[in-house]
Design an enzyme around this catalytic site. Sequence first.
Site, PDB file in Angstrom:
ATOM      1  N   GLU A   2       0.814  -1.217   0.000  1.00 21.17           N
ATOM      2  CA  GLU A   2       0.000   0.000   0.000  1.00 21.17           C
ATOM      3  C   GLU A   2       0.844   1.262   0.000  1.00 21.17           C
ATOM      4  OE1 GLU A   2      -2.643  -0.063   3.404  1.00 21.17           O
ATOM      5  OE2 GLU A   2      -3.076  -2.177   3.060  1.00 21.17           O
TER       6      GLU A   2
ATOM      7  N   CYS B 254       3.070   8.185   1.616  1.00 20.10           N
ATOM      8  CA  CYS B 254       3.529   7.223   2.617  1.00 20.10           C
ATOM      9  C   CYS B 254       3.788   5.904   1.887  1.00 20.10           C
ATOM     10  CB  CYS B 254       2.434   7.053   3.675  1.00 20.10           C
ATOM     11  SG  CYS B 254       2.790   5.768   4.882  1.00 20.10           S
TER      12      CYS B 254
ATOM     13  N   CYS C 159      -1.137  -3.575  15.119  1.00 18.55           N
ATOM     14  CA  CYS C 159      -0.876  -3.219  13.719  1.00 18.55           C
ATOM     15  C   CYS C 159      -1.380  -4.279  12.745  1.00 18.55           C
ATOM     16  CB  CYS C 159       0.617  -3.012  13.529  1.00 18.55           C
ATOM     17  SG  CYS C 159       1.043  -2.494  11.861  1.00 18.55           S
TER      18      CYS C 159
ATOM     19  N   CYS D  57       5.132  -7.747   7.418  1.00 17.45           N
ATOM     20  CA  CYS D  57       6.069  -7.278   8.433  1.00 17.45           C
ATOM     21  C   CYS D  57       6.226  -8.382   9.469  1.00 17.45           C
ATOM     22  CB  CYS D  57       5.512  -6.019   9.105  1.00 17.45           C
ATOM     23  SG  CYS D  57       6.607  -5.305  10.348  1.00 17.45           S
TER      24      CYS D  57
ATOM     25  N   CYS E 213       3.849  -6.137  16.167  1.00 24.62           N
ATOM     26  CA  CYS E 213       3.182  -5.182  17.073  1.00 24.62           C
ATOM     27  C   CYS E 213       1.691  -5.544  17.199  1.00 24.62           C
ATOM     28  CB  CYS E 213       3.329  -3.751  16.560  1.00 24.62           C
ATOM     29  SG  CYS E 213       5.055  -3.220  16.469  1.00 24.62           S
TER      30      CYS E 213
ATOM     31  N   CYS F 161      -2.133   1.863   7.956  1.00 23.13           N
ATOM     32  CA  CYS F 161      -1.309   0.941   7.175  1.00 23.13           C
ATOM     33  C   CYS F 161      -1.721  -0.509   7.339  1.00 23.13           C
ATOM     34  CB  CYS F 161       0.163   1.131   7.495  1.00 23.13           C
ATOM     35  SG  CYS F 161       0.570   0.813   9.209  1.00 23.13           S
TER      36      CYS F 161
HETATM   37  N1  SAH Z   1       7.550  -0.276  11.068  1.00 26.60           N
HETATM   38  C1  SAH Z   1       7.620   1.135  11.211  1.00 26.60           C
HETATM   39  C2  SAH Z   1       6.787   1.938  10.231  1.00 26.60           C
HETATM   40  C3  SAH Z   1       5.409   1.456   9.884  1.00 26.60           C
HETATM   41  S1  SAH Z   1       4.041   1.782  10.926  1.00 26.60           S
HETATM   42  C4  SAH Z   1       7.283   1.540  12.631  1.00 26.60           C
HETATM   43  O1  SAH Z   1       6.911   0.685  13.405  1.00 26.60           O
HETATM   44  O2  SAH Z   1       7.450   2.698  12.967  1.00 26.60           O
HETATM   45  C5  SAH Z   1       3.805   3.502  11.025  1.00 26.60           C
HETATM   46  C6  SAH Z   1       3.251   3.942  12.371  1.00 26.60           C
HETATM   47  O3  SAH Z   1       1.886   3.540  12.524  1.00 26.60           O
HETATM   48  C7  SAH Z   1       4.002   3.339  13.534  1.00 26.60           C
HETATM   49  O4  SAH Z   1       4.199   4.301  14.528  1.00 26.60           O
HETATM   50  C8  SAH Z   1       3.043   2.279  14.021  1.00 26.60           C
HETATM   51  O5  SAH Z   1       3.305   1.909  15.343  1.00 26.60           O
HETATM   52  C9  SAH Z   1       1.717   2.967  13.815  1.00 26.60           C
HETATM   53  N2  SAH Z   1       0.545   2.096  13.829  1.00 26.60           N
HETATM   54  C10 SAH Z   1       0.437   0.815  13.438  1.00 26.60           C
HETATM   55  N3  SAH Z   1      -0.810   0.348  13.636  1.00 26.60           N
HETATM   56  C11 SAH Z   1      -1.512   1.374  14.160  1.00 26.60           C
HETATM   57  C12 SAH Z   1      -2.865   1.512  14.607  1.00 26.60           C
HETATM   58  N4  SAH Z   1      -3.740   0.512  14.553  1.00 26.60           N
HETATM   59  N5  SAH Z   1      -3.244   2.726  15.082  1.00 26.60           N
HETATM   60  C13 SAH Z   1      -2.364   3.749  15.147  1.00 26.60           C
HETATM   61  N6  SAH Z   1      -1.093   3.663  14.770  1.00 26.60           N
HETATM   62  C14 SAH Z   1      -0.656   2.491  14.285  1.00 26.60           C
END
Ligand code: SAH
Length: 347
Positions: A90, A103, A117, A110, A114, A329
């Site tokens: 995406e 973006c 995510c 990944c 997390c 994302c």
């Molecule tokens: N892997 C990298 C970049 C991708 S995610 C990282 O972890 O920073 C980009 C941002 O979106 C990160 O801060 C991630 O923690 C956040 N993110 C992921 N899922 C999310 C969600 N459900 N709500 C809000 N932020 C989220």
Amino acid sequence: MNELKSMTLPELTEALRAMGEPAFRGKQVFTWLHKGIQSYDEMGNIPKSLREKLAQGYPLVPPKAARKQVSRLDGTVKYLWELADGNCVESVLMRYRHGNTVCVSTQAGCRMGCAFCASTIAGKIRDLTPAEILDQVIFTQLDSGETVSNIVLMGIGEPLDNLDAVLRFLELVNHPDGLNIGMRHISLSTCGLVPGIRRLAELELQLTLSVSLHAPDSETRSRIMPVNRAYDVETLFDACRDYFQKTGRRISFEYAMIDGVNDHDWQADLIARKLRGMPGHVNLIPLNDVAESPLRPSRRLAAFQKRLESHGLTATVRRSLGGDIDASCGQLRRKAMEEAQKGEDSQ
Ligand code: SAH
């Protein structure tokens, strides 16, 4: 596929020289590739014989917009790109007053795990090549007709888990004969892979580093971000402090507010304590609801922000764009994968 586009200008010049071409061809072909040609025949100033050789040796497969969603709320556009091997990633085009930001994703899936995510639910399939990261910028521009002035590496994937490709992408996108987007207009976001942060610090790039903090105490952070079990909060803050000292660039700390998990006042106080002596900025993000996750958005955003500010910290709340189009994302890719799965099951 598209290997030519992953080459830096000196590499491309050398590859063409090895094919018997004069040195100036490198720059010509580089410029065409970065304009997003779909076929080598579009390269008007290149002899037909070379165009044919390139088409044979280096097939061009531009990404296909498998899906495209336009937000009615704010004009945000989300693309699901299908790559040459059928994998999808995406990109999101966001329109701000100060210019358009895209973006981009750095991996198909990944492996960071997390808990909140969507990108990580099905794990990592593979790394993207530099050309595949670059193509997201080029083809977002071409499709939307908009000029992109800023890039954030905050899409699917962990950029520091694919650092060689990401560094090459940065060199390519920054090049005056390519898109010429300045490092100061680029942000890279990491979940906290400390060796990558340290490697990046050595390079002293002028980009903005964002660190996904999401909790200032290792107990909470390990619960929601497995990466913390390898590099805990202390190790991460040490690396951030060194990064600032080496580059002079302030770090932006991302903090997705999760109900009852990381939104307590004591956690705001702890952030302030940990950031002492390190100019930084905390970006509070309203948690995007992900159906597969039990975590819910916090209702304490404003109070938490006030608490941080009471310690003299700069804390902002990220404006949510594209709320009506699965813009966070991984959600669109996830939906497409689920639908494909359902299709297969019903056959
Ligand atoms: N892997 C990298 C970049 C991708 S995610 C990282 O972890 O920073 C980009 C941002 O979106 C990160 O801060 C991630 O923690 C956040 N993110 C992921 N899922 C999310 C969600 N459900 N709500 C809000 N932020 C989220």
